[in-house]
Design a protein around this motif. Structure first.
Motif, PDB file in Angstrom:
ATOM      1  N   THR A  71       2.217  -1.802   9.153  1.00  0.00           N
ATOM      2  CA  THR A  71       3.458  -1.059   8.954  1.00  0.00           C
ATOM      3  C   THR A  71       4.693  -1.956   8.984  1.00  0.00           C
ATOM      4  OG1 THR A  71       2.357   0.723  10.111  1.00  0.00           O
ATOM      5  CG2 THR A  71       4.694   0.985   9.721  1.00  0.00           C
ATOM      6  N   ASP A 100       2.023   5.942   4.919  1.00  0.00           N
ATOM      7  CA  ASP A 100       1.426   5.333   6.102  1.00  0.00           C
ATOM      8  C   ASP A 100       0.794   6.400   7.003  1.00  0.00           C
ATOM      9  OD1 ASP A 100       0.718   3.318   7.789  1.00  0.00           O
ATOM     10  OD2 ASP A 100       2.713   2.941   8.596  1.00  0.00           O
ATOM     11  N   GLU A 101      -0.088   5.963   7.849  1.00  0.00           N
ATOM     12  CA  GLU A 101      -0.785   6.865   8.776  1.00  0.00           C
ATOM     13  C   GLU A 101      -1.412   8.027   8.013  1.00  0.00           C
ATOM     14  OE1 GLU A 101      -1.157   5.619  11.484  1.00  0.00           O
ATOM     15  OE2 GLU A 101       0.623   4.533  12.099  1.00  0.00           O
TER      16      GLU A 101
HETATM   17 MG    MG Z   1       1.065   1.288  11.567  1.00  0.00          MG
END
Ligand code: MG
Ligand code: CDP
Length: 670
Positions: free
Chosen positions: A67, A157-158
């Motif tokens: 990230t 993300d995630e």
């Molecule tokens: Mg991350």
């Protein structure tokens, strides 16, 4: 306590493969830290691959640097071109803290090159090339521009969290990418990232996109399971915390995953009490609760270094499960439980309830122990139990009310929402129930077998709010109470303004008494807001009255933004002054799907599904029994509790939706 056997009986090593053990020396430059991340070694190869791929799925252990680093790699290699690199996060606190971290790494002021946008807060500018956004905010942007033309790269993300908003974004981003290609516009690169996800599902959905695996985690983590199933996970956590406390050096901090505010507060008290009575000379312990509605400054305390020779024990909900890095965590205690939404389209009930986590969540939790050094995770369940956990968390899309999603998809201009390209299709029943609700609210209509937004529905989508709240604002001018409804909706849109330390329960109750309205919690909150305004938000007043001043300031900011939208839509801003009947009548016109009726035996049933419900002890109406009430949400613990209540007349409900209530309302005048 000591007589209980220790929770960890079976050692399982190398679950994570052979990780490298390394610890940071404080004072090491941040650049040095970046270079030490596992992802750094893969940098050149990764950039080479990402430059030529339209879509990629990236899997890498938590803590490997995905990230914080990948957006920087792309930017440094000019892969974003003139466009913005957007990174989505399911949670606000993650979006903000990650943007701050990356800005620090790039030695750039937050809000310039690196920015973030979360609901009601935009810290970005036209200069921002790397932007962290909550998935909900990117979806809002898609309403204004479904092609997301500002962005050259979108990193989802995630992805494993599968929130409703992320799931919708998968479809929106995929369609924007295809349409931009068809129209010969700047291409859109889509990167889907996670530590644990169903790669086949994602790759297939994104037209067989390649999956890139990042090797190596930073630090090894040992996992321990209990030998026997635990009947009381709270007791088991307590035993584990104090076992660690007695054995480990004081610099080893502990993160415990529990399920909710009340449980965490109660456990904090118990831990403090026990720690106080430990023999002299034992190591000290400071206990930090961490949950979403905790005042922001108190949340931040968790991230600050603790005192010397004193162990930090953090008791958290799943907000610490992904994305965030809490310094100094060596031990994770995982109860295997989480409070999450559950929805039944047949009954129309959406409730919050404590349930088992998935394997993916359990791995994420364990991962929190190995962020800065090797760690240990105690799982308070047996390995056999773990094997029976679901592999992946059931997507929220398949366990929540879809009214908001359907409204958003219609506002984005998706031609047929029932056939939208969802990564995992919600059940047809849930979709039908959502459309039915939107119809009840007057947001959609059917024409030639197609579903359209009404004029009211279009206006509802303009607010970053749930449909019922935007509807409240939109009808408030009819009842001449827009000013008050703006306040109430703003108060319900931020973390609680009520600060209720248990240790001062008596003082809290007596301070709050003067604001209490027999008409319910909405009116009580409104009284508090008026009192706050009348003293110009004095800090001293907030302290005396147990009001969270930061959240109150946020209420004012949210209110200002919602007021601007009202003005743009030409809504007249009247005040009902002391006539609270009008305000409640207005609430009845939008929250009527959440109404409950008193029964002869003194209990309540929800009018929509005739399900038994009860008044939550935190409500000001807990000791009274009004005939009809509206509630904001349901939470299931020992019973199905209604939270945030407002007393209403049955006539108002009937007037709001005559046809609907002709079917539902039994005792009222019809
Ligand atoms: Mg991350
Ligand atoms: O996304 P992923 O889990 O792969 O890792 P990340 O969020 O990019 O973080 C990589 C590393 O940076 C963490 O393991 C921490 O050591 C460090 N980090 C930190 O110290 N403080 C932050 N706010 C974020 C990351």
């Amino acid at each position: 306590m000591e007589s209980r056997p220790p929770p960890a009986k079976r050692l399982k090593t190398s679950v994570w493969g052979s990780g490298q053990r390394r610890s940071y020396v404080f004072g090491h430059g941040m650049e040095q830290q970046r270079r030490e991340l596992p992802i750094y070694r893969a940098r050149a190869k990764l950039i080479g691959q990402l430059r030529y791929l339209d879509t990629a799925i990236i899997i890498g252990e938590t803590g490997s640097g995905k990230t914080t680093q990948i957006p920087q790699f792309l930017y440094e290699a000019c892969i974003g071109g003139y466009g913005v690199i957007g990174i989505t996060q399911p949670r606000r606190v993650a979006a903000i803290s990650l943007a701050a971290r990356v800005a620090e790494e790039k030695k750039s002021e937050l809000g310039t090159l690196i920015g973030y946008t979360v609901r009601f807060e935009d810290v970005s500018s036209h200069k921002s090339k790397i932007k962290f956004v909550t998935d909900g905010m990117l979806l809002r942007e898609a309403m204004l521009d479904p092609l997301l033309r500002r962005y050259s790269v979108v990193i989802l993300d995630e992805a494993h969290e599968r929130t409703v908003q992320t799931d919708v974004l998968f479809g929106i981003v995929k369609s924007a990418q295809r349409k931009r290609k068809e129209l010969n516009k700047m291409s859109l690169k889509v990167i889907v990232m996670s530590a644990t996800m169903d790669v086949d599902l994602f790759s297939q959905y994104f037209n067989q996109a390649p999956v890139l695996y990042l090797e190596g985690r930073q630090h090894s983590i040992q996992i321990f399971y209990t030998k026997e199933p635990q009947t009381d996970y709270l007791h088991a956590s307590l035993v584990s915390i104090f076992q660690i406390h007695q054995e480990a050096p004081s610099s080893h901090n502990v993160l415990v995953f529990l399920t909710g505010q009340e449980e965490i507060e109660a456990m904090s008290r118990t831990c403090r009490q026990i720690a106080k009575n430990l023999p002299q000379g034992s190591c000290q312990m400071t206990v930090y609760p961490l949950y979403a509605s905790l005042p922001h400054l108190q949340q931040l305390r968790v991230f600050q270094p603790g005192q010397k020779d004193c162990r930090k024990v953090i008791l958290s909900t799943n907000i610490a499960e992904t994305s965030v890095t809490i310094p100094g965590i060596k031990y994770v205690v995982d109860t295997g439980m989480v409070k999450a939404k559950r929805y039944n389209p047949e009954s129309g009930l959406e409730v919050l309830a404590v349930q088992q986590v998935s394997k993916a969540q359990a791995w994420q939790r364990a991962g929190r122990a190995g962020r800065q050094r090797s760690g240990i995770c105690y799982r308070l369940y047996t390995e056999e139990e773990f094997e029976k956990f679901l592999n992946m968390t059931v997507p929220e899309m398949q366990r929540c009310n879809l009214a908001n999603v359907m409204l958003q998809l219609l506002a984005i201009g998706v031609p047929n929402i029932l056939t939208f390209d969802f990564i995992s299709k919600p059940s047809p029943d849930a979709m039908r129930a959502a459309i039915e609700q939107l119809k009840q609210l007057g947001a959609v209509k059917h024409k030639d077998n197609q579903i359209f937004l009404t004029v009211l529905g279009k206006k509802m989508a303009a607010f970053p709010l749930e449909p019922r709240f935007s509807k409240t604002l939109l009808v408030s001018s009819e009842f001449h109470c827009t000013e008050e409804i703006l306040t109430i909706v703003s108060l319900l849109s931020v973390d609680s303004v009520l600060y209720s330390p248990r240790a001062q329960q008596e003082e809290v109750l007596s301070a709050r008494r003067k604001f209490i309205s027999s008409e319910g919690d909405h009116m009580t909150l409104l009284n508090m807001y008026h009192a706050f305004k009348s003293v110009q938000g004095q800090k001293e007043w907030c302290r005396e009255n147990f009001v969270n001043s930061r959240n109150m300031m946020m209420v004012m900011e949210v209110r200002r933004q919602l007021r601007d939208i009202c003005l743009k839509l030409g809504i007249s801003l009247d005040s009902s002054r002391s006539d609270t009947g009008n305000i409640r009548r207005c609430l009845a016109h939008s929250l009527f799907l959440n109404a409950a009726e008193l029964q002869l035996d003194g209990s309540y049933v929800s009018l929509d599904s005739r399900h038994p419900v009860a008044i939550h002890p935190s409500s000001v109406l807990f000791h009274s029994k009004p005939s009809y009430i509206l509630y904001n949400e349901l939470i299931h613990t020992s019973k199905c509790y209604m939270r945030d209540l407002c007393v209403v007349d049955p006539e108002w409900l009937y007037e709001a939706a005559p046809e609907y209530f002709r079917r539902k309302l039994k005792g009222a005048k019809t």
